[in-house]
Design a protein around this motif. Structure first.
Motif, PDB file in Angstrom:
ATOM      1  N   ALA A 131      31.455  39.836  33.757  1.00  0.00           N
ATOM      2  CA  ALA A 131      30.824  40.994  34.388  1.00  0.00           C
ATOM      3  C   ALA A 131      29.494  41.282  33.712  1.00  0.00           C
ATOM      4  N   GLY A 132      28.449  41.453  34.509  1.00  0.00           N
ATOM      5  CA  GLY A 132      27.129  41.725  33.982  1.00  0.00           C
ATOM      6  C   GLY A 132      26.975  43.168  33.534  1.00  0.00           C
ATOM      7  N   GLY A 133      25.853  43.447  32.904  1.00  0.00           N
ATOM      8  CA  GLY A 133      25.554  44.792  32.459  1.00  0.00           C
ATOM      9  C   GLY A 133      25.600  44.941  30.955  1.00  0.00           C
ATOM     10  N   PHE A 134      25.064  46.065  30.493  1.00  0.00           N
ATOM     11  CA  PHE A 134      25.037  46.399  29.069  1.00  0.00           C
ATOM     12  C   PHE A 134      25.285  47.892  28.979  1.00  0.00           C
ATOM     13  N   GLY A 135      26.453  48.288  28.465  1.00  0.00           N
ATOM     14  CA  GLY A 135      26.805  49.699  28.541  1.00  0.00           C
ATOM     15  C   GLY A 135      27.035  50.052  29.996  1.00  0.00           C
ATOM     16  N   LEU A 136      26.222  50.959  30.521  1.00  0.00           N
ATOM     17  CA  LEU A 136      26.299  51.296  31.947  1.00  0.00           C
ATOM     18  C   LEU A 136      25.079  50.796  32.711  1.00  0.00           C
ATOM     19  N   CYS A 137      24.205  50.065  32.035  1.00  0.00           N
ATOM     20  CA  CYS A 137      22.964  49.599  32.660  1.00  0.00           C
ATOM     21  C   CYS A 137      23.178  48.259  33.357  1.00  0.00           C
ATOM     22  N   GLY A 138      23.019  48.245  34.664  1.00  0.00           N
ATOM     23  CA  GLY A 138      23.124  47.005  35.415  1.00  0.00           C
ATOM     24  C   GLY A 138      24.540  46.526  35.633  1.00  0.00           C
ATOM     25  N   ILE A 139      25.525  47.434  35.566  1.00  0.00           N
ATOM     26  CA  ILE A 139      26.900  46.986  35.778  1.00  0.00           C
ATOM     27  C   ILE A 139      27.215  46.918  37.269  1.00  0.00           C
ATOM     28  N   PRO A 140      28.050  45.967  37.693  1.00  0.00           N
ATOM     29  CA  PRO A 140      28.410  45.830  39.114  1.00  0.00           C
ATOM     30  C   PRO A 140      29.505  46.821  39.491  1.00  0.00           C
ATOM     31  N   SER A 141      29.173  48.092  39.513  1.00  0.00           N
ATOM     32  CA  SER A 141      30.170  49.151  39.655  1.00  0.00           C
ATOM     33  C   SER A 141      30.867  49.147  41.009  1.00  0.00           C
ATOM     34  N   VAL A 142      30.174  48.744  42.062  1.00  0.00           N
ATOM     35  CA  VAL A 142      30.789  48.704  43.393  1.00  0.00           C
ATOM     36  C   VAL A 142      31.853  47.606  43.453  1.00  0.00           C
ATOM     37  N   LEU A 143      31.527  46.440  42.935  1.00  0.00           N
ATOM     38  CA  LEU A 143      32.477  45.329  42.931  1.00  0.00           C
ATOM     39  C   LEU A 143      33.664  45.622  42.014  1.00  0.00           C
ATOM     40  N   ILE A 144      33.404  46.251  40.881  1.00  0.00           N
ATOM     41  CA  ILE A 144      34.503  46.619  39.979  1.00  0.00           C
ATOM     42  C   ILE A 144      35.429  47.606  40.678  1.00  0.00           C
ATOM     43  N   GLY A 145      34.861  48.564  41.403  1.00  0.00           N
ATOM     44  CA  GLY A 145      35.687  49.515  42.145  1.00  0.00           C
ATOM     45  C   GLY A 145      36.540  48.831  43.199  1.00  0.00           C
ATOM     46  N   ALA A 146      35.964  47.857  43.896  1.00  0.00           N
ATOM     47  CA  ALA A 146      36.731  47.116  44.903  1.00  0.00           C
ATOM     48  C   ALA A 146      37.832  46.297  44.249  1.00  0.00           C
ATOM     49  N   LEU A 147      37.556  45.748  43.070  1.00  0.00           N
ATOM     50  CA  LEU A 147      38.569  44.986  42.344  1.00  0.00           C
ATOM     51  C   LEU A 147      39.700  45.904  41.897  1.00  0.00           C
ATOM     52  N   LEU A 148      39.371  47.118  41.487  1.00  0.00           N
ATOM     53  CA  LEU A 148      40.397  48.094  41.133  1.00  0.00           C
ATOM     54  C   LEU A 148      41.289  48.383  42.336  1.00  0.00           C
ATOM     55  N   ASP A 149      40.676  48.574  43.496  1.00  0.00           N
ATOM     56  CA  ASP A 149      41.435  48.852  44.714  1.00  0.00           C
ATOM     57  C   ASP A 149      42.330  47.686  45.112  1.00  0.00           C
ATOM     58  N   SER A 150      41.922  46.458  44.779  1.00  0.00           N
ATOM     59  CA  SER A 150      42.667  45.269  45.200  1.00  0.00           C
ATOM     60  C   SER A 150      44.018  45.147  44.509  1.00  0.00           C
ATOM     61  N   GLY A 151      44.148  45.762  43.338  1.00  0.00           N
ATOM     62  CA  GLY A 151      45.411  45.705  42.609  1.00  0.00           C
ATOM     63  C   GLY A 151      45.576  44.510  41.701  1.00  0.00           C
ATOM     64  N   ALA A 152      44.572  43.638  41.596  1.00  0.00           N
ATOM     65  CA  ALA A 152      44.677  42.464  40.725  1.00  0.00           C
ATOM     66  C   ALA A 152      44.879  42.914  39.284  1.00  0.00           C
TER      67      ALA A 152
END
Length: 262
Positions: free
Chosen positions: A23-44
């Motif tokens: 996962a990209g980003g540094f701290g909260l800068c440039g993190i793929p927050s939308v994709l992470i949220g979708a991954l959370l919803d997926s239940g993996a």
């Protein structure tokens, strides 16, 4: 080839239990927050995550941690995520700490097909000597420790061998992308994103702006589309696309009548 996908849920839909993710980003800068949220919803669950750090408790990768979805992390530091520290010390999470520059090079090496490399970073410490706690047991004792590294001397200086990193998937945040997957990052949000994108066997990008092929000046492209397989647009109105600040520090308003120093 048009690599756009209609939704974040569709983009991460084949990330299953036990997958490895960079996962990209540094701290909260440039993190793929939308994709992470979708991954959370997926239940993996049972995910092995490679990232510079895991952000904060209530945002980004911290959401996956809080939900108990991550089993192993490779990172350069714990940061300010209290739940990350708690899970690690309680033996609920395996953590491989690695020097920040070494982590960046391990990702880059994986992306260009270099299986391993030697570096002086970490020589004389547990990074090279072994014994770093990777996992604690329920009794608080070290259950899994890092193995000693292979050492070799070059030009009278000792180096340790580091293995490259590749992952099943990579999640990336870009400022601009075209439909072919060519990416542009904004300022410091460039951080780990290009390296993460290179290391993933399947790289999924959320972009703030999508343009048509040919609209990006070749000189401004930071990562060519050959490394990208899927693209979604992070809509400005989506709360998960928000750009949060990890630690906001501002000075008090200045009185206009107060003279400033020359």
């Amino acid at each position: 080839m048009d690599k756009t996908v209609p939704s974040a849920a569709r983009a991460v839909g084949d990330i299953g239990d036990g997958a490895s993710i960079a996962a990209g980003g540094f701290g909260l800068c440039g993190i793929p927050s939308v994709l992470i949220g979708a991954l959370l919803d997926s239940g993996a669950r049972g995910l092995s995550v490679v990232s510079n750090n895991c952000g904060v408790d209530d945002w980004g990768l911290g959401l996956l941690l809080a939900a108990g979805r991550i089993s192993r992390v490779t990172a350069s530091y714990v940061g300010e995520n209290k739940e990350f520290a708690r899970q690690y010390l309680a033996g609920e999470l395996e953590l491989e700490l690695t020097p920040q520059g070494t982590l960046a090079e391990r990702l880059r090496a994986g992306g260009v097909g270099v299986p391993a490399f030697y570096t002086p970073a970490g020589v004389g410490t547990q990074v090279a000597e072994g014994g770093l706690p990777w996992r604690y047991g329920p009794d608080g004792q070290v259950a899994v420790a890092s193995p000693p590294g292979e050492l070799r001397t070059f030009d009278d200086r000792v180096h340790v061998l580091e293995r490259a990193i590749t992952t099943d998937f990579a999640l990336v945040r870009a400022a601009r992308a075209d439909r072919h997957g060519n990416l542009v990052f904004h300022a410091s949000a460039r951080n780990f994103n290009p390296l993460v994108a290179m290391a993933g066997r399947t790289t999924i990008v959320e972009t703030e702006e999508l343009v048509e092929p040919g609209e990006l000046d070749p000189d401004e492209i930071h990562l060519p589309g050959v490394f990208v397989q899927r693209i979604i647009v992070a809509a400005a109105g989506d709360p998960r696309a928000a750009k949060r600040v990890e630690r906001r520090t501002v000075s008090a308003p200045r009185d206009p009548a107060t003279p400033t120093a020359p």
